[in-house]
Design a protein around this motif. Structure first.
Motif, PDB file in Angstrom:
ATOM      1  N   LEU A  81       0.826  -1.192   0.000  1.00 46.54           N
ATOM      2  CA  LEU A  81       0.000   0.000   0.000  1.00 46.54           C
ATOM      3  C   LEU A  81       0.874   1.261   0.000  1.00 46.54           C
ATOM      4  O   LEU A  81       0.553   2.246  -0.679  1.00 46.54           O
ATOM      5  CB  LEU A  81      -0.930   0.020   1.214  1.00 46.54           C
ATOM      6  N   ALA A  82       1.969   1.224   0.774  1.00 47.06           N
ATOM      7  CA  ALA A  82       2.874   2.377   0.793  1.00 47.06           C
ATOM      8  C   ALA A  82       3.412   2.675  -0.597  1.00 47.06           C
ATOM      9  O   ALA A  82       3.520   3.838  -1.005  1.00 47.06           O
ATOM     10  CB  ALA A  82       4.019   2.113   1.777  1.00 47.06           C
ATOM     11  N   VAL A  83       3.714   1.628  -1.349  1.00 45.04           N
ATOM     12  CA  VAL A  83       4.215   1.808  -2.716  1.00 45.04           C
ATOM     13  C   VAL A  83       3.103   2.322  -3.620  1.00 45.04           C
ATOM     14  O   VAL A  83       3.283   3.289  -4.374  1.00 45.04           O
ATOM     15  CB  VAL A  83       4.789   0.486  -3.262  1.00 45.04           C
ATOM     16  N   ASP A  84       1.918   1.695  -3.542  1.00 49.17           N
ATOM     17  CA  ASP A  84       0.807   2.070  -4.409  1.00 49.17           C
ATOM     18  C   ASP A  84       0.318   3.491  -4.143  1.00 49.17           C
ATOM     19  O   ASP A  84      -0.158   4.173  -5.057  1.00 49.17           O
ATOM     20  CB  ASP A  84      -0.361   1.093  -4.236  1.00 49.17           C
ATOM     21  N   ALA A  85       0.411   3.936  -2.894  1.00 45.14           N
ATOM     22  CA  ALA A  85      -0.081   5.266  -2.532  1.00 45.14           C
ATOM     23  C   ALA A  85       0.988   6.345  -2.656  1.00 45.14           C
ATOM     24  O   ALA A  85       0.743   7.495  -2.280  1.00 45.14           O
ATOM     25  CB  ALA A  85      -0.636   5.236  -1.107  1.00 45.14           C
ATOM     26  N   GLY A  86       2.153   5.994  -3.159  1.00 46.01           N
ATOM     27  CA  GLY A  86       3.198   6.989  -3.358  1.00 46.01           C
ATOM     28  C   GLY A  86       3.902   7.429  -2.091  1.00 46.01           C
ATOM     29  O   GLY A  86       4.573   8.470  -2.078  1.00 46.01           O
ATOM     30  N   THR A 113       1.649  14.602   6.726  1.00 47.59           N
ATOM     31  CA  THR A 113       1.683  15.503   7.881  1.00 47.59           C
ATOM     32  C   THR A 113       1.660  16.976   7.479  1.00 47.59           C
ATOM     33  O   THR A 113       1.177  17.813   8.239  1.00 47.59           O
ATOM     34  CB  THR A 113       2.943  15.249   8.729  1.00 47.59           C
ATOM     35  N   GLY A 114       2.184  17.298   6.302  1.00 51.81           N
ATOM     36  CA  GLY A 114       2.278  18.696   5.909  1.00 51.81           C
ATOM     37  C   GLY A 114       1.281  19.138   4.874  1.00 51.81           C
ATOM     38  O   GLY A 114       1.237  20.328   4.524  1.00 51.81           O
ATOM     39  N   GLY A 115       0.458  18.216   4.369  1.00 53.13           N
ATOM     40  CA  GLY A 115      -0.494  18.570   3.319  1.00 53.13           C
ATOM     41  C   GLY A 115      -1.856  18.941   3.879  1.00 53.13           C
ATOM     42  O   GLY A 115      -2.090  18.944   5.093  1.00 53.13           O
ATOM     43  N   SER A 116      -2.759  19.266   2.989  1.00 56.91           N
ATOM     44  CA  SER A 116      -4.124  19.622   3.370  1.00 56.91           C
ATOM     45  C   SER A 116      -4.964  18.364   3.568  1.00 56.91           C
ATOM     46  O   SER A 116      -4.548  17.262   3.181  1.00 56.91           O
ATOM     47  CB  SER A 116      -4.751  20.471   2.258  1.00 56.91           C
ATOM     48  N   PRO A 117      -6.164  18.496   4.168  1.00 59.52           N
ATOM     49  CA  PRO A 117      -7.061  17.330   4.255  1.00 59.52           C
ATOM     50  C   PRO A 117      -7.338  16.713   2.884  1.00 59.52           C
ATOM     51  O   PRO A 117      -7.424  15.487   2.759  1.00 59.52           O
ATOM     52  CB  PRO A 117      -8.334  17.916   4.878  1.00 59.52           C
ATOM     53  N   GLN A 118      -7.458  17.564   1.839  1.00 59.60           N
ATOM     54  CA  GLN A 118      -7.686  17.029   0.489  1.00 59.60           C
ATOM     55  C   GLN A 118      -6.513  16.176   0.030  1.00 59.60           C
ATOM     56  O   GLN A 118      -6.703  15.151  -0.636  1.00 59.60           O
ATOM     57  CB  GLN A 118      -7.907  18.172  -0.512  1.00 59.60           C
ATOM     58  N   ASP A 119      -5.286  16.591   0.388  1.00 61.76           N
ATOM     59  CA  ASP A 119      -4.108  15.802   0.026  1.00 61.76           C
ATOM     60  C   ASP A 119      -4.157  14.424   0.680  1.00 61.76           C
ATOM     61  O   ASP A 119      -3.881  13.402   0.043  1.00 61.76           O
ATOM     62  CB  ASP A 119      -2.833  16.527   0.454  1.00 61.76           C
ATOM     63  N   VAL A 120      -4.486  14.418   1.967  1.00 64.58           N
ATOM     64  CA  VAL A 120      -4.557  13.150   2.703  1.00 64.58           C
ATOM     65  C   VAL A 120      -5.625  12.242   2.095  1.00 64.58           C
ATOM     66  O   VAL A 120      -5.400  11.040   1.891  1.00 64.58           O
ATOM     67  CB  VAL A 120      -4.852  13.397   4.198  1.00 64.58           C
ATOM     68  N   LEU A 121      -6.790  12.812   1.794  1.00 63.30           N
ATOM     69  CA  LEU A 121      -7.874  12.009   1.237  1.00 63.30           C
ATOM     70  C   LEU A 121      -7.533  11.499  -0.156  1.00 63.30           C
ATOM     71  O   LEU A 121      -7.924  10.387  -0.521  1.00 63.30           O
ATOM     72  CB  LEU A 121      -9.169  12.831   1.203  1.00 63.30           C
ATOM     73  N   SER A 122      -6.788  12.279  -0.924  1.00 61.04           N
ATOM     74  CA  SER A 122      -6.360  11.819  -2.252  1.00 61.04           C
ATOM     75  C   SER A 122      -5.435  10.618  -2.123  1.00 61.04           C
ATOM     76  O   SER A 122      -5.553   9.640  -2.888  1.00 61.04           O
ATOM     77  CB  SER A 122      -5.660  12.955  -2.992  1.00 61.04           C
ATOM     78  N   ILE A 123      -4.526  10.672  -1.157  1.00 59.47           N
ATOM     79  CA  ILE A 123      -3.621   9.535  -0.914  1.00 59.47           C
ATOM     80  C   ILE A 123      -4.428   8.318  -0.461  1.00 59.47           C
ATOM     81  O   ILE A 123      -4.198   7.182  -0.920  1.00 59.47           O
ATOM     82  CB  ILE A 123      -2.565   9.916   0.135  1.00 59.47           C
ATOM     83  N   TRP A 124      -5.376   8.560   0.424  1.00 57.01           N
ATOM     84  CA  TRP A 124      -6.204   7.444   0.918  1.00 57.01           C
ATOM     85  C   TRP A 124      -7.002   6.820  -0.219  1.00 57.01           C
ATOM     86  O   TRP A 124      -7.142   5.590  -0.286  1.00 57.01           O
ATOM     87  CB  TRP A 124      -7.138   7.939   2.023  1.00 57.01           C
ATOM     88  N   LEU A 125      -7.534   7.643  -1.124  1.00 57.28           N
ATOM     89  CA  LEU A 125      -8.299   7.103  -2.256  1.00 57.28           C
ATOM     90  C   LEU A 125      -7.419   6.244  -3.152  1.00 57.28           C
ATOM     91  O   LEU A 125      -7.874   5.225  -3.688  1.00 57.28           O
ATOM     92  CB  LEU A 125      -8.929   8.237  -3.060  1.00 57.28           C
ATOM     93  N   ASP A 126      -6.152   6.636  -3.316  1.00 55.19           N
ATOM     94  CA  ASP A 126      -5.221   5.786  -4.073  1.00 55.19           C
ATOM     95  C   ASP A 126      -5.066   4.439  -3.367  1.00 55.19           C
ATOM     96  O   ASP A 126      -5.007   3.385  -4.015  1.00 55.19           O
ATOM     97  CB  ASP A 126      -3.856   6.465  -4.195  1.00 55.19           C
ATOM     98  N   GLY A 127      -4.981   4.500  -2.051  1.00 48.56           N
ATOM     99  CA  GLY A 127      -4.886   3.260  -1.282  1.00 48.56           C
ATOM    100  C   GLY A 127      -6.130   2.414  -1.408  1.00 48.56           C
ATOM    101  O   GLY A 127      -6.057   1.180  -1.536  1.00 48.56           O
ATOM    102  N   LEU A 128      -7.293   3.058  -1.387  1.00 47.53           N
ATOM    103  CA  LEU A 128      -8.556   2.327  -1.545  1.00 47.53           C
ATOM    104  C   LEU A 128      -8.601   1.620  -2.888  1.00 47.53           C
ATOM    105  O   LEU A 128      -9.047   0.479  -2.989  1.00 47.53           O
ATOM    106  CB  LEU A 128      -9.741   3.287  -1.406  1.00 47.53           C
ATOM    107  N   GLU A 129      -8.138   2.293  -3.927  1.00 49.06           N
ATOM    108  CA  GLU A 129      -8.121   1.691  -5.261  1.00 49.06           C
ATOM    109  C   GLU A 129      -7.272   0.428  -5.261  1.00 49.06           C
ATOM    110  O   GLU A 129      -7.648  -0.599  -5.842  1.00 49.06           O
ATOM    111  CB  GLU A 129      -7.576   2.700  -6.266  1.00 49.06           C
ATOM    112  N   ALA A 130      -6.114   0.493  -4.588  1.00 50.44           N
ATOM    113  CA  ALA A 130      -5.223  -0.671  -4.537  1.00 50.44           C
ATOM    114  C   ALA A 130      -5.848  -1.814  -3.745  1.00 50.44           C
ATOM    115  O   ALA A 130      -5.768  -2.984  -4.131  1.00 50.44           O
ATOM    116  CB  ALA A 130      -3.885  -0.267  -3.926  1.00 50.44           C
ATOM    117  N   VAL A 131      -6.487  -1.479  -2.629  1.00 47.08           N
ATOM    118  CA  VAL A 131      -7.108  -2.513  -1.790  1.00 47.08           C
ATOM    119  C   VAL A 131      -8.301  -3.127  -2.507  1.00 47.08           C
ATOM    120  O   VAL A 131      -8.545  -4.341  -2.420  1.00 47.08           O
ATOM    121  CB  VAL A 131      -7.526  -1.912  -0.434  1.00 47.08           C
TER     122      VAL A 131
END
Length: 481
Positions: A81-86, A113-131
């Motif tokens: 997941l760490a790889v897939d989510a960048g 830690t340094g991005g906006s909530p939208q940044d975090v959610l974008s990363i999470w959505l990439d993770g969701l796609e992988a899962v």
């Protein structure tokens, strides 16, 4: 009377800040972040970007997992997941035989830690796609048997179609989303796995399911059990798995669970983060999946048109958000202007306009009084003034009373609301005037004939129903329809 309607009812989502916190707390993403921070120059990866087997014990230990195959598997999953989510950048192994690749912090790790909530959610959505892809992947019981002499994998020998599998899971998640939104959103009760599986298998027009259908439901349940176990760590569902004891109990049929035992067959519930994630996937696929607040920054015309078919509570919530963003100053005049029209949705716009004016409050009175002589809005204005206890409300002309009656029923027909309530409305309006149908057919309203026909179908008094049908015929004859 129907028009284009939203595919799904609107969902009330948590704020992006709250959802981002939920995303960071999702067990799988939290582990992936920890491994991304753990990775360094000595970290070695294989040709597919996976941690080499020798590194898995250290990765599992860092995550506080058990030092066994299960712990290694969970550490490997978090690394993928760490790889897939960048969160991790992997450098491929060197061409030299036996060389390993290396890993370093990815660009997205700093955004955690340094991005906006939208940044975090974008990363999470990439993770969701992988899962999601993992959840629909085949299970290899004998992977070695699939590998040919030339080293290639014979996927054709598998009874597995990735598109079909993904479509099935998306359908299940879509049904779960619909059940959740229609039952109060994040506060909705968990859904039994048998019911969710049956929603995908049992035809709507089937009475008693056949043995073949029940077997398919049972197979779908076990498939979903595996998939929800994979999906739960990314945070989209709360899942109570199928009781494994059932698998060895003789005489049990998973598809025919007793009500008192239904929890043993699996229970699943979308989390607030899951509502956000599934909606994001549906929007990406082109599905109309509205959320409360979508219209908050739009004009009154878009607001009244957008909430036309919303449930009452959702419509009120959207209006409140619109007024919060828009402000009450001048809102009443804008709403009234947007309520005009002779199209099919116009009666519904006027109905919701009246509801919105109630939320504006006393500040709306000057704008409301300004339309007292308006043919389309005059009746609405008088009703609103009377309901707010205003003084000096002029009596409406008889023609306006009949026009408002037709408009009110037209709005309810377009909304396709509760049939019993609509019948009460029809009989109440017809009963207020002894010669209602003798006058109503003359009303200059585009929905007059349709409304009278509907009154003929709905009125419980046969004599009144016949009068309504005759009036509908006169209305059509008058307009040449």
């Amino acid at each position: 009377m129907s028009a284009e309607r939203p595919t799904l009812p609107p969902v009330r989502l948590r704020t992006e800040a709250e959802l981002a916190r939920d995303a960071l707390a999702a067990p799988l993403l939290a582990r992936a972040v920890r491994l991304a921070r753990w990775a360094g120059p000595e970290t070695r990866v294989g040709a597919g970007g996976e941690l080499v087997e020798a590194q898995l014990p250290a990765a599992a230990e860092h995550l506080g997992l058990t030092a066994d195959e299960e712990g290694a598997a969970e550490a490997s999953e978090a690394w993928r997941l760490a790889v897939d989510a960048g969160l991790v950048d992997v450098e491929d192994p060197a061409e030299a035989e036996g060389a390993d690749g290396t890993a370093a912090a990815g660009e997205n790790l700093a955004l955690i830690t340094g991005g906006s909530p939208q940044d975090v959610l974008s990363i999470w959505l990439d993770g969701l796609e992988a899962v999601h892809a993992d959840a629909t992947a085949p299970v290899f019981e004998d992977f070695a048997g699939l590998v040919g002499e030339d080293g290639s994998v014979d996927f054709d020998s598998l009874d597995w179609d990735p598109e079909v599998e993904a479509e099935f899971l998306d359908g299940v998640l879509g049904n779960l989303y619909l059940l959740t939104v229609g039952d109060g959103g994040a506060d909705a009760a968990p859904v039994p796995l048998p019911a969710l599986a049956a929603s995908m298998i049992v035809p709507d027009d089937m009475g008693e399911p056949t043995d073949d259908i029940l077997e398919q439901v049972s197979e779908a349940m076990m498939r979903l059990d595996d998939q929800f176990r994979v999906l739960e760590p990314i945070g989209i569902v709360e899942y109570r798995p199928v009781d494994e004891a059932l698998l060895v109990e003789e005489g049990e049929d998973a598809a025919a669970a007793d009500d008192e035992d239904v929890t043993r067959y699996g229970m699943v519930k979308l989390t607030p983060l899951g509502l956000y994630g599934i909606r994001a996937r549906m929007l990406e696929a082109g599905v109309d999946a509205p959320a409360l607040g979508d219209l908050a920054d739009k004009g009154a015309d878009v607001l009244l048109g957008g909430i036309a078919y919303y449930p009452e509570t959702a419509a009120r919530g959207e209006i409140e958000l619109w007024l919060t963003r828009r402000g009450a100053d001048g809102a009443a005049a804008e709403l009234l202007a947007a309520a005009r029209g002779t199209d099919r949705q116009a009666p519904l716009r006027r109905l919701h306009c009246q509801e919105a004016l109630a939320l504006v409050g006393a500040e709306a009175e000057p704008a409301v009084r300004a339309v007292l002589d308006d043919a389309e809005l005059g009746g609405l204005a008088r009703v609103w003034l009377a309901e707010t206890g205003a003084a000096d409300v002029p009596a409406p002309p008889e023609s306006m009373i009949f026009w408002l009656a037709i408009d009110t029923i037209a709005a309810q027909l377009e909304a396709e609301g509760d049939l019993e309530e609509l019948q009460d409305l029809v009989e109440g309006l017809a009963g207020q005037h002894s010669g209602f149908f003798g006058e109503a057919w003359r009303v200059e309203h585009p929905a007059t004939a349709e409304v009278l026909e509907a009154m003929g179908r709905l009125h419980s008094d046969k004599k009144k129903a016949k009068e309504a049908r005759k009036a509908a015929f006169k209305a059509r004859s008058r307009t040449g329809a």
